[in-house]
Design an enzyme around this catalytic site. Sequence first.
Site, mmCIF file in Angstrom:
data_model
loop_
_atom_site.group_PDB
_atom_site.id
_atom_site.type_symbol
_atom_site.label_atom_id
_atom_site.label_comp_id
_atom_site.label_asym_id
_atom_site.label_seq_id
_atom_site.Cartn_x
_atom_site.Cartn_y
_atom_site.Cartn_z
ATOM 1 N N GLN A 194 0.829 -1.197 0.000
ATOM 2 C CA GLN A 194 0.000 0.000 0.000
ATOM 3 C C GLN A 194 0.868 1.254 0.000
ATOM 4 O OE1 GLN A 194 -3.187 -0.002 2.908
ATOM 5 N NE2 GLN A 194 -3.239 -2.227 2.955
ATOM 6 N N PRO A 195 0.319 2.388 -0.418
ATOM 7 C CA PRO A 195 1.103 3.631 -0.395
ATOM 8 C C PRO A 195 1.598 3.965 1.004
ATOM 9 C CG PRO A 195 -0.913 3.914 -1.684
ATOM 10 C CD PRO A 195 -1.028 2.579 -1.010
ATOM 11 N N GLU A 416 -24.146 10.442 18.937
ATOM 12 C CA GLU A 416 -22.891 9.750 19.250
ATOM 13 C C GLU A 416 -23.078 8.792 20.423
ATOM 14 O OE1 GLU A 416 -20.646 9.983 17.148
ATOM 15 O OE2 GLU A 416 -21.479 11.702 16.087
#
Length: 645
Positions: A194-195, A416
Amino acid sequence: MAKNFVLWAVIAAVLMMVFQGLNPVDRSNSWSYSEFMKAVESGQVESVTISGQSIKGTSRGGQAFESVLPAFDDKLMDTLLVNDVEVIGEKPEKQSFLSQLLLASLPILIIIAVFMLFMRQMQGGGSGRGGPMAFGKSKAKLLSEDQIKTTFGDVAGCDEAKEDVKELVEFLREPGKYQKLGGKIPRGVLMVGQPGTGKTLLAKAIAGEARVPFFSISGSDFVEMFVGVGASRVRDMFEQAKKQAPCIIFIDEIDAVGRSRGVGIGGGNDEREQTLNQLLVEMDGFEVNDGIIVIAATNRPDVLDPALLRPGRFDRQVVVGLPDIRGREQILQVHMKKAPVSDDVNASLIARGTPGFSGADLANLVNEAALFAARANRSEVTMEEFEKAKDKILMGAERKTMVMSEKEKENTAYHEAGHAIVGRLVPEHDPVYKVSIIPRGRALGVTMFLPEEDRHSISKRGIESNICSLYGGRIAEELTLGKDGVTTGASNDIERATKYARNYVTKWGLSDKLGAQLYSEDEQNGYLGSSGGGQMAHLSDDTARSIDSEVKELLDRCYQRATQILVDNRDKLEMMKDALMEYETIDSDQIDDIMSGTKPRPPKGWGDGSGGSPAVSADDSVEKESRDMASDDDDVAGEPAGERQ
């Protein structure tokens, strides 16, 4: 610098010539020939100068004038002499043939010069490698063995990858050790990851350890608008490498030139395919390029041409993955050496709280912490700055200037709290790390979950629990605001829950009705359903309707389950809402107090201005539920910044 000056000088000369040609001549003192003759006959002209057909003169009053002599008037001289006009003759200037040719060809030469200068700029002629027609030369940058200071000691968090490439270093140092036994070192190594996982850094470390020249180039540097230029650059690059052998050629983002041939509309790009063909020949063709090791990096190995991956070319694939908890700790220690870090900073604790971070993410974490410390005028970076930096990266930057009404804050607190309570009570769900109603990025509030240990897969029960917790915020709004009072804040939650359900049915084979069968071919979006626009021609209409029905049934089941949990724990929902309204951010310790039915303790650092954050116990991945801000032009809000899954 000189080249740019010449270019602008040529452009300025051309513009001056154009403006001069367009600028009208001042004819205020120009007389027609008839006016001139009348003035002569009336005695108003004192003297004239005749050059060819041009007449310039002065009147009796001292005024200068000019006129043009018609070719047919042969009585002019007699008229001038009769009227006592002084006549002066000038010999016409005679231009040579070369001067006339130069003046005629000057505009063409200027245009050619400007074109050549622009070609030199576009094709990189300023590199000093042969002028404007040198664009067939390689653009690879050569770093000598003395310029490369990176070693394996600078690379952390990828021990397995380092072990795979260490024998490359031994071969470059002692090739005879392998050759006398008939062994051949791999010609090419493909680094996949992955980058930000450190592929380029690892390639530099190989060259630094082996003390050999290092050629660095990007896959996009080979591709040009002219067919054959990329192939020429490949040939030139290997010619340069032969002169420096043994050496390493590093090609970053090789998928730009190494994609499978003959795919796409029209069969692909001729220039790219010619470049790939030349690369294949140079790596393993009739001509042997001993001592040249090609290292390439990509995060898309699935699109590469099979001929590029066969033995003899890229023999090995080295996977440079995301670091585990031990790797993250090692990477943090490497980057912490570059900053004055306080004694209270625990790299192991930070590593447990940064699951899913790549090496680049961890470097950014240390940098953000150093910036926080600099803003506070501190001489060392403390654990407090690392906690702030981690929250900023994971949840987004705080929007302290955003003004929210009390009603909006209360709605966000209910939303939340619904996520946190459902996530806390469903089985196999990651523990709640922190709940906040401080706006961050595009989110009005954030609920974060962090796992307790490394996790590489998720069970069917865990997937259903995640869907339940995603719906917790929307259900909390329904319970407190009513069916007609719910807001658009759950748009991102609904999107993620639907994606989970689609993959549950079409990819992961967890549906009892449809069984363990793949119904999706779209790697990024999954099966879109009969009305989602997905091109699934091999599915019948009945199967598509069955998939849609299974997805809806799963979502409805999880929705009802989450609703029942919040109805049964309505008192805890109110208590958590009150805590969020008072403290704005609560941590796992306060959530434990609320779930046990007791009044939550104040957050750590509350009242002393330190704003401390709790310790984190987590390893592999981050889940974040958030209440989004409504979009100005749509009722669907975007994803919050910094989201990690």
